[in-house]
Design an enzyme around this catalytic site. Structure first.
Site: not given
Ligand code: ATP
Length: 322
Positions: A13, A74, A105, A128, A130, A132, A174
């Protein structure tokens, strides 16, 4: 090993302050004589080879802008070995020695996969709204998002007061209640409903009634999206109160806007620290802030920590929002 060329991407995000962090990474790297390649659209762009050289002037005039110049995405393929191999191949093709990932995360888990499985030095910057992540007191974008919520809640209070209504306001986060908690305390909301604490509708009604007996003309209830929608909560509440209830979902407005001073400052410090680590050949870390000091931590340790809720702040809200 001194790194010559680093990659930089934003993922997950978007959050206000990401652009300011991009600027800090690029300028610090250039200061140390490194080249920077921006990778557009997060891990998706990494796999699709969307690399752009970032120079000193490429990051002019973005410190104050919300969103992310590199855009974000994503990417499901990043969860697979084949996808990760494609990402590594692209990094190798461009001669990238280390990678900075700005995201939450999930994005850190992607970076961890590149580090653990393929030995790519990575540094994570927490971006982020959040808030979190347990290892850092604040994430980039949180302060600005909360400020946006405060602004909306202030406006709602004006109209709720005039009509003696109850306003149920939905905020993001979230599974984390921090946006609700911080926005609630700082905007004078009477009640917050967060995923970390089960709510009791009888208690909510009791608090509303007590505040009205104490001379209040309106009430603000902040509901975190991780619990339910404002609309759903307002419907439940309307069944058990005679006061008129309205619902508002602040929505994506929380994600945009010019970053606050706090977020710009974090962006400058996080970006600078990330590149200093890579410059010294240190990878596999995330940067953060703890007790007002910029810190770094092992990426694997950081993503395994479980976020704790600040119950003391919650109690503070209950004591002062009567
Ligand atoms: P936000 O908290 O703002 O949503 P975020 O980084 O947690 O941000 P996610 O959608 O969970 O957002 O993760 C972003 C991207 O990171 C995913 O679309 C994927 O490409 C990669 N990703 C997430 N988890 C994994 C994992 N366990 N292994 C490999 N790649 C991952």
């Amino acid at each position: 090993m001194t790194m010559k060329r680093i990659g930089l991407l934003t993922s997950g995000g978007d959050a206000p302050g990401m652009n300011a962090a991009i600027r800090a990474v690029v300028r610090t790297a250039i200061y140390y004589g490194m080249e920077v390649y921006g990778i557009e659209r997060g891990y998706a762009g990494l796999m699709d080879d969307e690399f752009v050289r970032l120079e000193m002037r490429s990051v002019s005039d973005i410190v104050h802008r919300g969103g992310t110049k590199l855009r974000t995405a994503r990417c499901m393929e990043m969860f697979t070995k084949e996808g990760q191999q494609r990402a590594v191949d692209a990094l190798e093709r461009h001669g990238i020695d280390g990678l900075v990932v700005i995201g939450g995360d999930g994005s850190f888990r992607g970076a961890k996969a590149l580090t653990e499985g393929y030995g790519i030095p990575t540094i994570g910057i927490p971006g982020t709204i959040d808030n979190d992540l347990e290892y850092t007191d604040y994430t980039l974008g949180f302060d600005t998002a909360v400020n946006t919520c405060i602004e909306v809640i202030n406006k709602l209070r004006d109209t709720m007061n005039s009509h003696e209504r109850i306003s149920v306001v939905e905020v993001m986060g979230r599974h984390c209640g921090d946006i609700a908690l911080y926005a609630g305390i700082t905007s004078g909301a009477e009640i917050i409903i967060v995923p970390e604490i089960p709510y009791d509708m009888d208690d909510v009604v009791m608090r509303i009634n007590r505040s009205r007996e104490n001379g209040k003309h309106s009430n603000i209830i902040v509901v975190a999206e991780g619990v339910m929608s404002a609309e759903q909560f307002a419907k439940q509440l309307q069944e058990v109160t005679t006061y008129s209830v309205r619902s508002t979902n602040i929505g994506h407005i929380q994600r945009g806007g010019s970053p606050s001073m706090a977020d710009r400052m974090l962006a400058a410090q996080f970006g600078n620290k990330a590149v200093r680590l890579l410059k010294d050949g240190i990878g596999n870390r995330v940067v953060g802030i703890h007790k007002n000091e910029i810190i770094d931590m092992d990426i694997i340790e950081a993503v395994s920590m479980k976020k704790k809720f600040n119950y003391e702040l919650y109690e503070t809200l209950q004591m002062i929002s009567m």
